[in-house]
Motif scaffolding. Structure first.
Motif, short mmCIF file in Angstrom:
data_model
loop_
_atom_site.label_atom_id
_atom_site.label_comp_id
_atom_site.label_asym_id
_atom_site.label_seq_id
_atom_site.Cartn_x
_atom_site.Cartn_y
_atom_site.Cartn_z
N LEU A 24 -41.42 41.76 -8.68
CA LEU A 24 -41.52 40.83 -7.56
C LEU A 24 -40.44 39.76 -7.71
O LEU A 24 -40.27 39.19 -8.80
N ARG A 25 -39.75 39.52 -6.63
CA ARG A 25 -38.78 38.42 -6.63
C ARG A 25 -39.47 37.18 -6.08
O ARG A 25 -39.91 37.16 -4.92
N VAL A 26 -39.57 36.16 -6.92
CA VAL A 26 -40.28 34.93 -6.57
C VAL A 26 -39.28 33.83 -6.23
O VAL A 26 -38.31 33.61 -6.96
N ILE A 27 -39.53 33.14 -5.13
CA ILE A 27 -38.68 32.03 -4.71
C ILE A 27 -39.57 30.81 -4.41
O ILE A 27 -40.60 30.95 -3.73
N CYS A 28 -39.18 29.67 -4.92
CA CYS A 28 -39.90 28.41 -4.64
C CYS A 28 -38.90 27.34 -4.20
O CYS A 28 -37.81 27.23 -4.79
N ASP A 31 -38.63 20.27 -0.76
CA ASP A 31 -37.73 19.39 -0.01
C ASP A 31 -36.41 20.09 0.32
O ASP A 31 -35.33 19.49 0.26
N GLY A 32 -36.51 21.38 0.64
CA GLY A 32 -35.31 22.14 1.02
C GLY A 32 -34.46 22.61 -0.12
O GLY A 32 -33.45 23.28 0.09
N LYS A 33 -34.82 22.24 -1.36
CA LYS A 33 -34.03 22.65 -2.52
C LYS A 33 -34.75 23.75 -3.28
O LYS A 33 -35.98 23.70 -3.46
N GLU A 34 -33.98 24.72 -3.74
CA GLU A 34 -34.54 25.83 -4.49
C GLU A 34 -34.85 25.39 -5.91
O GLU A 34 -33.97 24.87 -6.61
N VAL A 35 -36.10 25.59 -6.33
CA VAL A 35 -36.49 25.21 -7.70
C VAL A 35 -36.82 26.42 -8.56
O VAL A 35 -36.94 26.30 -9.78
N LEU A 36 -36.94 27.59 -7.93
CA LEU A 36 -37.23 28.80 -8.70
C LEU A 36 -36.78 30.03 -7.93
O LEU A 36 -37.04 30.15 -6.73
N GLU A 79 -40.99 32.59 3.54
CA GLU A 79 -41.12 31.13 3.60
C GLU A 79 -42.07 30.68 4.71
O GLU A 79 -42.76 29.66 4.57
N GLN A 80 -42.13 31.41 5.79
CA GLN A 80 -43.03 31.03 6.88
C GLN A 80 -44.50 31.18 6.49
O GLN A 80 -45.38 30.56 7.07
N HIS A 81 -44.75 32.05 5.49
CA HIS A 81 -46.13 32.28 5.03
C HIS A 81 -46.26 31.89 3.56
O HIS A 81 -46.99 32.53 2.80
N ALA A 82 -45.56 30.85 3.15
CA ALA A 82 -45.51 30.46 1.74
C ALA A 82 -46.84 29.84 1.29
O ALA A 82 -47.60 29.28 2.08
N ALA A 83 -47.08 29.95 -0.04
CA ALA A 83 -48.18 29.21 -0.67
C ALA A 83 -47.65 27.82 -1.01
O ALA A 83 -46.53 27.67 -1.51
N VAL A 84 -48.47 26.78 -0.80
CA VAL A 84 -48.01 25.40 -0.98
C VAL A 84 -48.84 24.71 -2.05
O VAL A 84 -50.07 24.78 -2.06
N VAL A 85 -48.14 24.06 -2.98
CA VAL A 85 -48.81 23.30 -4.03
C VAL A 85 -49.33 21.98 -3.43
O VAL A 85 -48.56 21.23 -2.83
#
Length: 252
Positions: A24-28, A31-36, A79-85
């Motif tokens: 799985l390729r995970v992206i997080c 504030d518009g910046k990629e952290v993972l 991103e449109q269906h992202a999980a949010v912390v």
């Protein structure tokens, strides 16, 4: 953040999938910046928890890399269906569900050529190989390794004797170790590079053998008087000598 892998479908319990690896390729982003941005390997029926601590407001999703499954469903696929912390739900879980369905494969032997009739009752040995790749760059799962079948011309042999049915998404090819007198052997899918990709639709692997008729050499032509042989020349010489002797006797 936790990534979970589940299997479903008629082949979810197949033995060859018990230790299968998926990616799985995970992206997080926050504030518009990629952290993972990471590719994570997960085994069937298990989960992996990432060590990173994610701040409130971080949005995460995952996409599964090609796995050969009939269908893939990811709980947070983009991103449109992202999980949010959030402060109330600081721990995220993304679940990927793969459906594996069986494929129907049959083996077929054909014979062609002027000598095909003479091979109608012969048995031919073919070797079937099949693999399934569940993640790019990983070793494929071996489903059949040069498994032998006996075929007669014009007969169809379903592949129904494996411990578990072949899955849609598998790649299969066929070989024939012995030509059995054929002048030529043709197999469209004869190697891993030229393998047949199975789907849920019935499929077949065919081996065609060409047999040529060997014509016997023509018999030698009979000897005729038009071409005198050595015996004819000798007989003529004796006849001439006899005539000469009789002529000489008459003169004396």
């Amino acid at each position: 953040m936790t990534l979970a892998k589940e299997l479903t479908g008629p082949l979810a319990g197949a033995g060859y999938l018990r230790e299968a690896e998926f990616q799985l390729r995970v992206i997080c982003r926050r504030d518009g910046k990629e952290v993972l941005d990471r590719t994570v390997t997960v085994r069937a029926g298990r989960s992996v928890t990432l060590p990173e601590l994610l701040l409130t407001g971080t949005r995460c999703w995952a996409a599964e890399l090609p796995s050969g499954a009939s269908a893939v469903t990811v709980s947070h696929p983009d991103e449109q269906h992202a999980a949010v912390v959030t402060a109330e739900a600081p721990d995220l879980t993304v679940t990927a569900v793969n459906e594996y369905r069986p494929a129907a494969l049959a083996l077929l032997k054909r014979t062609t050529g002027t000598g095909a009739a003479a091979a109608a009752d012969r048995e031919f040995t073919v070797e079937l190989s099949c693999t399934l790749t569940t993640a790019p760059g990983t070793a494929p799962i071996v489903l059949a390794d040069r498994r032998r079948y006996q075929l007669r011309p014009g007969t169809v042999r379903p592949v129904d004797d494996l411990p578990d049915p072949l899955p849609a998404g598998a790649r299969c090819w066929l070989g024939e170790p012995d030509r059995n007198g054929a002048a030529e052997v043709t197999v469209e899918h004869d190697s891993a590079e030229r393998a047949l990709l199975l789907t849920t639709d019935p499929a077949s692997l065919e081996v065609t053998n060409r047999f040529d008729t060997t014509e016997p050499p023509p018999p030698p032509l009979p000897i005729t008087g038009s071409v005198p042989g050595p015996w004819a020349a000798g007989s003529l010489a004796l006849l001439l000598l006899g005539l000469a002797a009789r002529y000489a006797a008459r003169r004396w």
